[in-house]
Enzyme design. Structure first.
Site, PDB file in Angstrom:
ATOM      1  N   PRO A   2       0.837  -1.210   0.000  1.00  0.00           N
ATOM      2  CA  PRO A   2       0.000   0.000   0.000  1.00  0.00           C
ATOM      3  C   PRO A   2       0.867   1.254   0.000  1.00  0.00           C
ATOM      4  CG  PRO A   2      -0.497  -1.426   1.878  1.00  0.00           C
ATOM      5  CD  PRO A   2       0.688  -2.009   1.194  1.00  0.00           C
ATOM      6  N   GLU A   3       0.416   2.263  -0.720  1.00  0.00           N
ATOM      7  CA  GLU A   3       1.149   3.529  -0.730  1.00  0.00           C
ATOM      8  C   GLU A   3       0.426   4.518   0.177  1.00  0.00           C
ATOM      9  OE1 GLU A   3       2.666   4.589  -4.587  1.00  0.00           O
ATOM     10  OE2 GLU A   3       2.461   2.545  -5.320  1.00  0.00           O
ATOM     11  N   LYS A  51       3.980   5.692   5.118  1.00  0.00           N
ATOM     12  CA  LYS A  51       3.334   4.379   5.157  1.00  0.00           C
ATOM     13  C   LYS A  51       3.106   3.912   6.593  1.00  0.00           C
ATOM     14  CE  LYS A  51       5.306   3.304   0.679  1.00  0.00           C
ATOM     15  NZ  LYS A  51       6.286   2.518  -0.076  1.00  0.00           N
ATOM     16  N   ARG A 151      12.791  11.171  11.096  1.00  0.00           N
ATOM     17  CA  ARG A 151      13.504  10.330  10.142  1.00  0.00           C
ATOM     18  C   ARG A 151      12.837  10.355   8.761  1.00  0.00           C
ATOM     19  NH1 ARG A 151      13.221   5.797  13.287  1.00  0.00           N
ATOM     20  NH2 ARG A 151      11.846   4.645  11.879  1.00  0.00           N
ATOM     21  N   ASN A 191       5.652   2.277  -5.431  1.00  0.00           N
ATOM     22  CA  ASN A 191       6.071   1.927  -6.786  1.00  0.00           C
ATOM     23  C   ASN A 191       5.160   2.468  -7.887  1.00  0.00           C
ATOM     24  OD1 ASN A 191       8.005   0.771  -8.353  1.00  0.00           O
ATOM     25  ND2 ASN A 191       6.880  -1.151  -8.583  1.00  0.00           N
ATOM     26  N   ARG A 284      12.123  -2.749  -6.483  1.00  0.00           N
ATOM     27  CA  ARG A 284      10.837  -3.025  -7.137  1.00  0.00           C
ATOM     28  C   ARG A 284      10.987  -2.836  -8.648  1.00  0.00           C
ATOM     29  NH1 ARG A 284       6.655  -1.902  -3.591  1.00  0.00           N
ATOM     30  NH2 ARG A 284       5.350  -3.020  -5.076  1.00  0.00           N
TER      31      ARG A 284
END
Ligand SMILES: [Zn+2]
Length: 295
Positions: A2-3, A51, A151, A191, A284
Site C-alpha cells: 500500500p502507498e 506508510k 527520520r 512503486n 521493485r
C-alpha cells in the site's frame, strides 16, 4: 505494498469509526502481547505519515502499524467474527458489536483492485477491524513517534513543505527513480506513484537527483498531493488524463488507469514507444517510457 493514499485512507476511516471513544483491543494470535495496555482506553486520534499509522491512546501510548508488503485490514459491522488465521490484532467498539445498527457485513480487503472491499461500509458503520500480516504492530512512546517523524521525509498528503525533500534530492547522485522511493526523502510514495509521477513529469528515472531542475521537483511534488488524494477517495490509483485514455470516459477502465505502471511491452499513450520494465530498481520493478522519458 500500500502507498500513502491507502494509509491515509485507513487513518481517516478508523478515526471516524473509533476516535473519541473507548476501544477494545486484543491480539488473538499471541504475537501482539501489549494489547492490555490499550484495551478499553479512549482512542484520541489516528495519525498517518508516509506508510506509517499511529493510533494515539494518550498516556504516551501510540499503537504503531506498518503494513509492509503483506499487511492488511479487514473491516466489518455487526458481531466480531470467529478468530481465524494469523490475526495479529483486533480493534472494536463494544457497543456496536453487541447492538449492531446494520446487519453484520465484512469483505476481505483486497489491496489495489477496482473494488478493494471497503466500499460497502461507511466509516461510521465500522464496528471492528482485523489486522493481518503487518511488518510492524507495536506500541510507541510519543518520543519514539517523534523520532520516526524526524527520520521520514515530508508527506504530500500532510500539507508538508517539500523543501527538505528538494534539498536532499538536489544534493544526491542517486537516480531520481530511487530517491522517490526512499521514505526519508519523501514519505508515502511507492512503486505505482513513482512510475506515474515520473512519466507525468516526462523525466527519466535514471537522472541523478542533483541534475533534476528544482522547478521539475516542485512540479512533481505539486502533482503528487492531488493524485494521492484522489487515490484516497477513489480507492484506486488512476493517473491518466481522460484525453490520454483509450476509452475517453470519466471513470477510467482498469486497463486505462496508468501511463506506464505494468504496461511494459505496450505502446506509450503519449508517444507510442513501447513501455519498458526494469527489475529491482530500488527493490521493485520500474516501468518507464524511453520515448517521453529520455531525459
Ligand atoms: Zn512515451
Amino acid at each position: 505494498m500500500p502507498e500513502g493514499n491507502e494509509i491515509h485512507r485507513w487513518a481517516e476511516r478508523h478515526a471516524a469509526a473509533f476516535a473519541g471513544r473507548p476501544v477494545r483491543v486484543d491480539g488473538p494470535q499471541g504475537r501482539f502481547t501489549d494489547s492490555d495496555v490499550l484495551d478499553g482506553r479512549k482512542l484520541l486520534r489516528v495519525m498517518a505519515v508516509g506508510k506509517h499509522l499511529g493510533y494515539d491512546f494518550g498516556k504516551d501510548r501510540i499503537l504503531h502499524i506498518h503494513l509492509g508488503l503483506q499487511g492488511d485490514f479487514t473491516e466489518g459491522s455487526g458481531p466480531l467474527k470467529e478468530v481465524r488465521g494469523a490475526l495479529r490484532l483486533r480493534m472494536w467498539n463494544a457497543a456496536k458489536v453487541k447492538r449492531p445498527a446494520v446487519p453484520g457485513v465484512s469483505k476481505r480487503h483486497a489491496w489495489y483492485s477496482s473494488d478493494d472491499g471497503t466500499g460497502h461500509l461507511r466509516p461510521e458503520e465500522i464496528a471492528w477491524v482485523e489486522l493481518r500480516g503487518p511488518m510492524d504492530c507495536s506500541i510507541y512512546t510519543n518520543a519514539k513517534w517523534d523520532e520516526l517523524l524526524k527520520r521520514l521525509g515530508p508527506d504530500p498528503l500532510n500539507g508538508d513543505s517539500p523543501d527538505r525533500a528538494i534539498a536532499k534530492i538536489a544534493k544526491s547522485r542517486k537516480a531520481i527513480g530511487i530517491l522517490l522511493m526512499e521514505q526519508d526523502v519523501i514519505a508515502g510514495i511507492g512503486n505505482i506513484y513513482r512510475a506515474e509521477l515520473l512519466h507525468r513529469a516526462r523525466l527519466s528515472p535514471f537522472t541523478p537527483g542533483k541534475d533534476v531542475p528544482v522547478a521539475t521537483l516542485r512540479n512533481i511534488w505539486k502533482d503528487a498531493g492531488p493524485l494521492m488524494r484522489a487515490g484516497m477517495v477513489d480507492r484506486r490509483i488512476v493517473t491518466t488524463l481522460r484525453k490520454d485514455r483509450m476509452k475517453k470516459v470519466a471513470k477510467a477502465q482498469i486497463d486505462d488507469e496508468h501511463y506506464v505502471y505494468r504496461r511494459n511491452g505496450k505502446d506509450c499513450r503519449i508517444c507510442a514507444v513501447a513501455v519498458k520494465k526494469l527489475e529491482g530498481f530500488a527493490g521493485r520493478n520500474l516501468f518507464w517510457c524511453p520515448g517521453c522519458q529520455a531525459g
